[in-house]
Structure formats: structure tokens, C-alpha cells
Design an enzyme around this catalytic site. Structure first.
Site, mmCIF file in Angstrom:
data_model
loop_
_atom_site.group_PDB
_atom_site.id
_atom_site.type_symbol
_atom_site.label_atom_id
_atom_site.label_comp_id
_atom_site.label_asym_id
_atom_site.label_seq_id
_atom_site.Cartn_x
_atom_site.Cartn_y
_atom_site.Cartn_z
ATOM 1 N N ASP A 30 0.832 -1.270 0.012
ATOM 2 C CA ASP A 30 -0.139 -0.037 0.017
ATOM 3 C C ASP A 30 0.867 1.366 0.001
ATOM 4 O O ASP A 30 2.095 1.207 0.581
ATOM 5 C CB ASP A 30 -1.070 0.009 1.317
ATOM 6 C CG ASP A 30 -1.981 0.915 1.205
ATOM 7 O OD1 ASP A 30 -3.280 0.557 1.137
ATOM 8 O OD2 ASP A 30 -1.865 2.269 1.077
ATOM 9 N N ASN A 223 -25.243 -6.098 -4.856
ATOM 10 C CA ASN A 223 -25.642 -5.057 -3.952
ATOM 11 C C ASN A 223 -26.786 -4.166 -4.341
ATOM 12 O O ASN A 223 -27.614 -3.865 -3.462
ATOM 13 C CB ASN A 223 -24.379 -4.301 -4.165
ATOM 14 C CG ASN A 223 -23.247 -4.614 -3.209
ATOM 15 O OD1 ASN A 223 -23.480 -5.622 -2.500
ATOM 16 N ND2 ASN A 223 -22.092 -4.134 -3.235
ATOM 17 N N PHE A 264 -32.811 -8.869 5.115
ATOM 18 C CA PHE A 264 -32.904 -7.702 4.470
ATOM 19 C C PHE A 264 -34.351 -6.883 4.476
ATOM 20 O O PHE A 264 -34.483 -6.209 3.557
ATOM 21 C CB PHE A 264 -32.192 -7.637 3.064
ATOM 22 C CG PHE A 264 -30.660 -7.663 3.329
ATOM 23 C CD1 PHE A 264 -29.897 -6.591 3.135
ATOM 24 C CD2 PHE A 264 -30.110 -8.860 3.552
ATOM 25 C CE1 PHE A 264 -28.603 -6.659 3.013
ATOM 26 C CE2 PHE A 264 -28.698 -8.790 3.841
ATOM 27 C CZ PHE A 264 -27.785 -7.807 3.449
ATOM 28 N N LEU A 265 -35.223 -7.251 5.139
ATOM 29 C CA LEU A 265 -36.497 -6.764 5.367
ATOM 30 C C LEU A 265 -36.821 -6.197 6.601
ATOM 31 O O LEU A 265 -37.875 -6.131 7.160
ATOM 32 C CB LEU A 265 -37.613 -7.683 5.108
ATOM 33 C CG LEU A 265 -37.934 -8.401 3.785
ATOM 34 C CD1 LEU A 265 -39.010 -9.279 3.542
ATOM 35 C CD2 LEU A 265 -38.001 -7.122 2.723
ATOM 36 N N CYS A 275 -20.172 0.622 0.552
ATOM 37 C CA CYS A 275 -20.703 -0.289 -0.704
ATOM 38 C C CYS A 275 -21.838 -0.041 -1.392
ATOM 39 O O CYS A 275 -21.987 0.555 -2.563
ATOM 40 C CB CYS A 275 -20.384 -1.778 -0.147
ATOM 41 S SG CYS A 275 -18.689 -2.260 -0.016
#
Length: 449
Positions: A30, A223, A264-265, A275
């Protein structure tokens, strides 16, 4: 196998340490000297459960090293590109500056037969543009997208739910059929990646070989789907709020349908992080460039629904305080965009805190891990690490990040002994309304009566 990982941010540092933990010899590279110094000492530059342990183990074993010197990549068989692709400052498209810089810096140190494996989330077509430069050095480019969940990134790297490898001219949809439909050189590269991930493959993890474009699309499509599912239930919350329905019961009911599922509800203040927001925007921008913007036009509304829920959380606080928040003491429970993380990128929690501060409230923010990051970006807010001290004398509490110490461990009776007011806005629908109301609290959820 000897591996290099270019980019040691969230994705790269986890990938390097995880690959060392399964037995590879890994060098992380890096340009940020401070980050490399910290990692070389075994200090993770961000909070991620399990990372400090495998980081220390890899360094102690000698299998894991970090450097700013790109020449250290020489001799590696596979070079993973894991640099960031942030949103452009003047638009929605992804900024590929770091990806291009990483490839440019790596090219002089590639040897014939090397494999460059892209892991960064990029617009479809990026790999095809990069491939000729890499092939000119005698190396092969593949695209190997990551599917990490912050808070579970170590597990998701070592034991993923699927592995996708995109190869040039690939048309295979699985490792079983790919050899008959792709070139021998491409399949050699895919076979090497299979060796890299041998422990996961041995457990039966699906290993999918695709063409480059499909591999790039897999990540952004995944996504986009998750973001759409979250915004769908938040749209239902908006309807519930004007009809008296309960969106949590609605989610439970439709979630029993196996075609839909309950995950995811969870209605609330919506998604954030590094993201989902940028990826759906970049996907929309790329579709426009390809002349197919109408195909993902719905993602603009997904984004707008998401942002509206932050507005709604702020409005609930204002309404609960009789329309006047000026000089009122409001404690925001959470700063990170999700629990088990110190990531504040596009954090709905911090957005709500900043908006309340802008309305004149005296805002105190608490979080188990993200305070230092939040303070650097928003020094105008007050930060208190201790939960009980943070809520002391507050007129209202706002739960915005689902840390257990707020959602599960903060009892309403205990909170009553510390706060001045009895107002709690549940921005994640994670609390028991009946329990809080029984203690005399005004409880306000997102899409709940």
C-alpha cells in the site's frame, strides 16, 4: 503459494491476513506508510472482529508481511488488486484512479505466467480495458469479486458462500463446464485460483467460472438487489405510517414466503456504508454510459427512498419534542453505519446526528467503536464513549445503530433513571415497543404504530 495484495484498506488487509491464515505466503502493499507501519506491527487500522487475531498469527508465522515497496510483488504467482473505487466527486460514476494506478505500478514487476486477480468493485467493462496491458507483460487478468459483510469479513473470506472467477473469453457457468467453453490459458488461471481457495473449495463452496463482464456484474447486481430489498420494505414503512399498519409484522408475514425470505426486510433509517450507496449510483451511471439507463432507472428511486428514511427519523424526533429541538439534549445511539464495524462512510446514524445538530439540538453521539472516526469527520458533535454517561440528562434518545448494548442490553427502567425525558426514536425497529411504553416512554418506530 506466494501472493501479493495491492491495497491494504478494508478489503485488502482482510484478504491478505485471511490468505496467510490458510497457509499462503502473502505480501500486502500500500502507498500509505502509516497504514503499513500499523499492519506490520499487527495493529488493524480499523475495527473488524477476528482480524487482529489472524493478523498477529500471520506476522508471527512469517507468512504475512506488509510494505510500501511494489517491487515486493515480484515472485508472487497471484496478485490481488483490492484498492478502493469511490464515487466521483462530480458525479455518480466510480472513480477508477486507484485501480489504474495499482495496475500501472504493478506492471514492471509482473512475470510471464503471473495472474492478476481484480477484487475491487468496478463498472462492467473495466477488466476488458485493463486486460491488454496485463497480457502485454505475459500475465493473465481474472476478476474475482469480493462479497464481504463488514463485521463478518474474516469469515466471509475464509469460508465464503460462493467464489466467482471471471476469465477472458469465458463462457462457462461453473467449474464443471468451464473447461469445454473457455480457452486453455484462461482455465489455467481459473485452476490457480481454485488452488488459492482450496480449503473453501474442499468444503464444497460453489466455484463459478464466468466471463469477465459477468464477474464484474455479479457484485454490483448483488448489491443492487440487496439495496432494492431494503428500500422496498422502507417504502412499505412509508405506507404503514399513513395507514396504521405495522411494517415489522408485514415483513414477518411476507418473509415466510420462501421466494422472498425475511433477511434484509428490516425497515428503519436505511442502508449506508462504503458499498451499497456508491455501488448502486455507479451502476446507474455505467448503465447510462452503455445506453441502457432505463434498465436500472429504479435504482434512483431505491436511493431516494433510502435517503427519505433519514429525513423521517429526524422528523420523528422533532415531532416527539413538540416541534422544538433547539437546545434540547438528544443522544444518538450509534455512529457506525452498522454494528460490529467502525465504518462511518455514508452512515445514516451520523447523518441523523448532524441534521439534528443543524436544527439546534445539543447532540451527543455514542458508539462502541466508531467515535474516533466520527470525531475526525464531524468534530462539531459531542462524543461520549460510555453509554450511560451519554444518555444522562437527555431529553430524547435515538437508536440508529443496532449494537447489542443499545438494542438488547439497555433496559427502559435503567434508562429512565438517567435521562431527563422519556422519548425514544427507534430508527432500526430493534426495540420492544410494549416494554418501553410500559415504563412511561414515548416510543416511536419506523413504520410501526
Amino acid at each position: 503459494m506466494r501472493l501479493s495484495v495491492i491495497g491494504c484498506g478494508y478489503l485488502g488487509a482482510v484478504h491478505a491476513a485471511a490468505m496467510a491464515s490458510i497457509g499462503h505466503d502473502v505480501v500486502g502493499i500500500d502507498v500509505d506508510a502509516r497504514k503499513i507501519e500499523a499492519l506490520s506491527k499487527g495493529n488493524a487500522p480499523f475495527f473488524e472482529p477476528g482480524l487482529p487475531e489472524i493478523l498477529a498469527e500471520g506476522i508471527a508465522s512469517g507468512r504475512l508481511t506488509f510494505t510500501t515497496d511494489m517491487s515486493a510483488a515480484s515472485g508472487a504467482k497471484v496478485h490481488f488488486i483490492g484498492v478502493g473505487t469511490p464515487q466521483q466527486k462530480d458525479g455518480y460514476a466510480a472513480d477508477l484512479t486507484y485501480v489504474n494506478a495499482a495496475v500501472d505500478a504493478l506492471l514492471p514487476y509482473l512475470s510471464p505466467g503471473d495472474i492478476v486477480a481484480g477484487k475491487s468493485t468496478v463498472p462492467v467493462g473495466t477488466a476488458a480495458a485493463l486486460a491488454p496491458r496485463i497480457e502485454a507483460a505475459g500475465a493473465t487478468l481474472v476478476w474475482n469479486p469480493e462479497f464481504l459483510r463488514e463485521g463478518f469479513a474474516v469469515k466471509d473470506t475464509i469460508d465464503p458462500d460462493r467464489l466467482v472467477v471471471g476469465v477472458a473469453d469465458g463462457a462457462g457457468v461453473s467449474s464443471r463446464s468451464a473447461r469445454s467453453t473457455t480457452g486453455e490459458g484462461a482455465m489455467d488461471a481459473a485452476s490457480v485460483l481454485r488452488e488459492v481457495y482450496a480449503p473453501a473449495v474442499a468444503k464444497g463452496t460453489p466455484f463459478l467460472v464466468t466471463d469477465l463482464a459477468t464477474a464484474e456484474l455479479v457484485k454490483v447486481a448483488a448489491n443492487a438487489f440487496l439495496a432494492t430489498k431494503i428500500s422496498f420494505i422502507n417504502a412499505m414503512a412509508e405506507i404503514a405510517e399513513v395507514t396504521g399498519a405495522d411494517v415489522t409484522q408485514l415483513a414477518d408475514a411476507i418473509g415466510h414466503d420462501v421466494r422472498i425470505g425475511r433477511r434484509f426486510l428490516g425497515a428503519g433509517i436505511g442502508f449506508g456504508g462504503g458499498c451499497l450507496p456508491k455501488d448502486i449510483r455507479a451502476f446507474s451511471a455505467r448503465a447510462e454510459e452503455l445506453g441502457r439507463g432505463e434498465s436500472v432507472a429504479f435504482l434512483r428511486e431505491v436511493d431516494e427512498i433510502n435517503l427519505r428514511r433519514r429525513d423521517r427519523a429526524v422528523q420523528l424526533v422533532v415531532d416527539a419534542l413538540d416541534g422544538q429541538v433547539f437546545q434540547k439534549k438528544v443522544t444518538v445511539l450509534g455512529a457506525a453505519f452498522k454494528p460490529y464495524s467502525d465504518d462511518i462512510r455514508d452512515s445514516p446514524a451520523l447523518d441523523v446526528a448532524v441534521r439534528l445538530h443543524g436544527l439546534g439540538a445539543q447532540v451527543t453521539v455514542t458508539d462502541p467503536e466508531a467515535i474516533d472516526n466520527a470525531r475526525r469527520v464531524h468534530p462539531q458533535l459531542t462524543y461520549v464513549a460510555d453509554r450511560d454517561e451519554a444518555i444522562r440528562d437527555a431529553d430524547a434518545l435515538v437508536l440508529v445503530t443496532e449494537w447489542d448494548e443499545y438494542r438488547r442490553e439497555l433496559a427502559p427502567a435503567h434508562a429512565s433513571m438517567l435521562t431527563a425525558g422519556r422519548v425514544i426514536v427507534d430508527g432500526r425497529n430493534g426495540l420492544d415497543p410494549a416494554a418501553w411504553r410500559a415504563e412511561g416512554w414515548t416510543y416511536l418506530g419506523m413504520g410501526r404504530p
